[in-house]
Motif scaffolding. Structure first.
Motif, PDB file in Angstrom:
ATOM      1  N   VAL A   1     -10.577  12.545  -7.903  1.00 18.36           N
ATOM      2  CA  VAL A   1     -10.141  12.582  -6.504  1.00 18.36           C
ATOM      3  C   VAL A   1      -9.993  11.170  -5.956  1.00 18.36           C
ATOM      4  O   VAL A   1      -9.092  10.874  -5.168  1.00 18.36           O
ATOM      5  CB  VAL A   1     -11.149  13.401  -5.663  1.00 18.36           C
ATOM      6  N   SER A   2     -10.876  10.260  -6.409  1.00 22.11           N
ATOM      7  CA  SER A   2     -10.794   8.882  -5.941  1.00 22.11           C
ATOM      8  C   SER A   2      -9.497   8.223  -6.367  1.00 22.11           C
ATOM      9  O   SER A   2      -8.923   7.408  -5.646  1.00 22.11           O
ATOM     10  CB  SER A   2     -11.995   8.082  -6.470  1.00 22.11           C
ATOM     11  N   LEU A   3      -8.970   8.574  -7.535  1.00 22.79           N
ATOM     12  CA  LEU A   3      -7.701   8.025  -7.999  1.00 22.79           C
ATOM     13  C   LEU A   3      -6.553   8.518  -7.144  1.00 22.79           C
ATOM     14  O   LEU A   3      -5.667   7.767  -6.750  1.00 22.79           O
ATOM     15  CB  LEU A   3      -7.486   8.392  -9.469  1.00 22.79           C
ATOM     16  N   LEU A   4      -6.556   9.829  -6.820  1.00 24.00           N
ATOM     17  CA  LEU A   4      -5.513  10.375  -5.943  1.00 24.00           C
ATOM     18  C   LEU A   4      -5.621   9.798  -4.532  1.00 24.00           C
ATOM     19  O   LEU A   4      -4.603   9.509  -3.891  1.00 24.00           O
ATOM     20  CB  LEU A   4      -5.630  11.900  -5.895  1.00 24.00           C
ATOM     21  N   TYR A   5      -6.820   9.623  -4.096  1.00 27.62           N
ATOM     22  CA  TYR A   5      -7.020   9.050  -2.770  1.00 27.62           C
ATOM     23  C   TYR A   5      -6.480   7.637  -2.702  1.00 27.62           C
ATOM     24  O   TYR A   5      -5.861   7.231  -1.718  1.00 27.62           O
ATOM     25  CB  TYR A   5      -8.512   9.082  -2.432  1.00 27.62           C
ATOM     26  N   ASP A   6      -6.696   6.869  -3.766  1.00 26.04           N
ATOM     27  CA  ASP A   6      -6.213   5.493  -3.801  1.00 26.04           C
ATOM     28  C   ASP A   6      -4.698   5.433  -3.848  1.00 26.04           C
ATOM     29  O   ASP A   6      -4.082   4.497  -3.337  1.00 26.04           O
ATOM     30  CB  ASP A   6      -6.826   4.774  -5.002  1.00 26.04           C
ATOM     31  N   GLN A   7      -4.052   6.425  -4.438  1.00 27.22           N
ATOM     32  CA  GLN A   7      -2.603   6.401  -4.593  1.00 27.22           C
ATOM     33  C   GLN A   7      -1.873   6.872  -3.338  1.00 27.22           C
ATOM     34  O   GLN A   7      -0.820   6.344  -2.993  1.00 27.22           O
ATOM     35  CB  GLN A   7      -2.195   7.277  -5.795  1.00 27.22           C
ATOM     36  N   PHE A   8      -2.410   7.860  -2.636  1.00 23.32           N
ATOM     37  CA  PHE A   8      -1.638   8.521  -1.584  1.00 23.32           C
ATOM     38  C   PHE A   8      -2.259   8.377  -0.189  1.00 23.32           C
ATOM     39  O   PHE A   8      -1.622   8.767   0.790  1.00 23.32           O
ATOM     40  CB  PHE A   8      -1.489  10.019  -1.902  1.00 23.32           C
ATOM     41  N   SER A   9      -3.434   7.859  -0.078  1.00 21.46           N
ATOM     42  CA  SER A   9      -4.051   7.747   1.245  1.00 21.46           C
ATOM     43  C   SER A   9      -3.483   6.556   2.008  1.00 21.46           C
ATOM     44  O   SER A   9      -2.895   5.637   1.429  1.00 21.46           O
ATOM     45  CB  SER A   9      -5.575   7.609   1.117  1.00 21.46           C
ATOM     46  N   ARG A  10      -3.679   6.597   3.314  1.00 21.71           N
ATOM     47  CA  ARG A  10      -3.204   5.509   4.177  1.00 21.71           C
ATOM     48  C   ARG A  10      -3.960   4.227   3.875  1.00 21.71           C
ATOM     49  O   ARG A  10      -3.376   3.133   3.843  1.00 21.71           O
ATOM     50  CB  ARG A  10      -3.404   5.905   5.641  1.00 21.71           C
ATOM     51  N   GLU A  11      -5.274   4.331   3.642  1.00 21.57           N
ATOM     52  CA  GLU A  11      -6.066   3.145   3.329  1.00 21.57           C
ATOM     53  C   GLU A  11      -5.629   2.517   2.013  1.00 21.57           C
ATOM     54  O   GLU A  11      -5.584   1.295   1.879  1.00 21.57           O
ATOM     55  CB  GLU A  11      -7.558   3.502   3.274  1.00 21.57           C
ATOM     56  N   GLY A  12      -5.298   3.381   1.024  1.00 22.75           N
ATOM     57  CA  GLY A  12      -4.845   2.845  -0.250  1.00 22.75           C
ATOM     58  C   GLY A  12      -3.529   2.096  -0.123  1.00 22.75           C
ATOM     59  O   GLY A  12      -3.335   1.027  -0.707  1.00 22.75           O
ATOM     60  N   LYS A  13      -2.601   2.658   0.678  1.00 18.57           N
ATOM     61  CA  LYS A  13      -1.318   1.987   0.885  1.00 18.57           C
ATOM     62  C   LYS A  13      -1.524   0.656   1.605  1.00 18.57           C
ATOM     63  O   LYS A  13      -0.894  -0.348   1.267  1.00 18.57           O
ATOM     64  CB  LYS A  13      -0.390   2.892   1.688  1.00 18.57           C
ATOM     65  N   GLN A  14      -2.410   0.644   2.590  1.00 19.79           N
ATOM     66  CA  GLN A  14      -2.670  -0.601   3.298  1.00 19.79           C
ATOM     67  C   GLN A  14      -3.300  -1.637   2.378  1.00 19.79           C
ATOM     68  O   GLN A  14      -2.973  -2.824   2.442  1.00 19.79           O
ATOM     69  CB  GLN A  14      -3.588  -0.326   4.495  1.00 19.79           C
ATOM     70  N   ARG A  15      -4.195  -1.199   1.516  1.00 25.46           N
ATOM     71  CA  ARG A  15      -4.843  -2.135   0.599  1.00 25.46           C
ATOM     72  C   ARG A  15      -3.844  -2.721  -0.377  1.00 25.46           C
ATOM     73  O   ARG A  15      -3.853  -3.925  -0.663  1.00 25.46           O
ATOM     74  CB  ARG A  15      -5.969  -1.433  -0.151  1.00 25.46           C
ATOM     75  N   ARG A  16      -2.956  -1.864  -0.903  1.00 24.60           N
ATOM     76  CA  ARG A  16      -1.935  -2.377  -1.829  1.00 24.60           C
ATOM     77  C   ARG A  16      -0.978  -3.328  -1.122  1.00 24.60           C
ATOM     78  O   ARG A  16      -0.528  -4.325  -1.692  1.00 24.60           O
ATOM     79  CB  ARG A  16      -1.165  -1.199  -2.457  1.00 24.60           C
ATOM     80  N   LYS A  17      -0.670  -3.037   0.147  1.00 28.86           N
ATOM     81  CA  LYS A  17       0.184  -3.935   0.901  1.00 28.86           C
ATOM     82  C   LYS A  17      -0.491  -5.291   1.069  1.00 28.86           C
ATOM     83  O   LYS A  17       0.148  -6.349   0.920  1.00 28.86           O
ATOM     84  CB  LYS A  17       0.499  -3.312   2.273  1.00 28.86           C
ATOM     85  N   MET A  18      -1.791  -5.280   1.373  1.00 27.99           N
ATOM     86  CA  MET A  18      -2.526  -6.530   1.525  1.00 27.99           C
ATOM     87  C   MET A  18      -2.607  -7.284   0.212  1.00 27.99           C
ATOM     88  O   MET A  18      -2.520  -8.517   0.178  1.00 27.99           O
ATOM     89  CB  MET A  18      -3.938  -6.238   2.058  1.00 27.99           C
ATOM     90  N   GLU A  19      -2.756  -6.547  -0.888  1.00 29.17           N
ATOM     91  CA  GLU A  19      -2.800  -7.206  -2.195  1.00 29.17           C
ATOM     92  C   GLU A  19      -1.470  -7.876  -2.510  1.00 29.17           C
ATOM     93  O   GLU A  19      -1.422  -8.985  -3.063  1.00 29.17           O
ATOM     94  CB  GLU A  19      -3.166  -6.188  -3.278  1.00 29.17           C
ATOM     95  N   GLU A  20      -0.354  -7.225  -2.155  1.00 24.18           N
ATOM     96  CA  GLU A  20       0.964  -7.824  -2.375  1.00 24.18           C
ATOM     97  C   GLU A  20       1.126  -9.096  -1.526  1.00 24.18           C
ATOM     98  O   GLU A  20       1.658 -10.109  -1.997  1.00 24.18           O
ATOM     99  CB  GLU A  20       2.054  -6.814  -2.031  1.00 24.18           C
ATOM    100  N   ILE A  21       0.661  -9.039  -0.266  1.00 29.47           N
ATOM    101  CA  ILE A  21       0.778 -10.210   0.603  1.00 29.47           C
ATOM    102  C   ILE A  21      -0.071 -11.353   0.065  1.00 29.47           C
ATOM    103  O   ILE A  21       0.362 -12.519   0.021  1.00 29.47           O
ATOM    104  CB  ILE A  21       0.364  -9.846   2.041  1.00 29.47           C
TER     105      ILE A  21
END
Length: 204
Positions: free
Chosen positions: A156-176
């Motif tokens: 569930v943690s993997l799905l949460y990281d892929q599709f949750s709002r927090e996961g998207k924000q974290r990936r965006k921050m990692e890209e920046i």
């Protein structure tokens, strides 16, 4: 019986006249004429004229703003109608002594007076709860939410990281952050390469 009914009518006196200022003899409109015993009264007209009825043993009070009150006792007059000329005296009010100076108070005195001003405290309303403080979007000690550790036992943690709002924000921050690190590395290479004529091998 007829004599008893006629007695109150005979005890009434009709008083009319004008109210003027004693010094200038100008009419005083809006002055009050009041029977002291019954507190019943009338107001003088534009030219100071008035008309009132009272018992022959009553006392009339004449008042106007800025003038002294005048009392006129009827003293048991036998007249059924009375015409009078009322003259009111000006009422002088003595004011206290006022000193006008050109000196301004010292700034320290003004600041001390401002500090001593008591500010009203806000009213305390019992039974009313304050709304909770808004939570920050990210944690205080980090720029993005902490990344959940995906495990085989917890997919569930993997799905949460892929599709949750927090996961998207974290990936965006990692890209920046990655773009910022790449830009810093490029600037460092450009600064280092300024010391060499042929730096193609270093750029590669």
């Amino acid at each position: 019986m007829l004599s008893l009914l006629a007695r109150p009518a005979q005890a009434q006196t009709r008083i009319s006249g004008n109210i003027t200022e004693a010094s200038s003899r100008l009419p005083i409109p809006g002055a009050t004429v009041q029977v002291q015993r019954t507190k019943r009264g009338v107001v003088s007209g534009p030219t100071g004229e008035f008309l009132i009825e009272a018992e022959r043993t009553d006392t009339l009070l004449f008042r106007a703003l800025g003038y002294k009150t005048l009392q006129m006792p009827l003293r048991g007059t036998a007249l059924s109608q009375l015409v009078v000329q009322i003259k009111l005296q000006r009422d002088s009010v003595q004011l206290g002594e006022v000193q006008v100076t050109a000196d301004r108070p010292d700034r320290a005195v003004i600041n001390r007076a401002l500090r001593n001003i008591k500010r009203p405290k806000p009213p305390v309303v019992s039974g009313v709860k304050r709304p909770p403080k808004p939570k920050p979007l990210f944690a205080v000690d980090s720029a993005a939410p902490k990344k959940p550790v995906p495990t085989i036992a917890s997919p569930v943690s993997l799905l949460y990281d892929q599709f949750s709002r927090e996961g998207k924000q974290r990936r965006k921050m990692e890209e920046i952050e990655a773009a910022e690190r790449a830009e810093k590395a490029r600037q460092a290479r450009a600064k280092y390469n300024k010391a060499f004529k042929d730096n193609r091998g270093y750029d590669r």
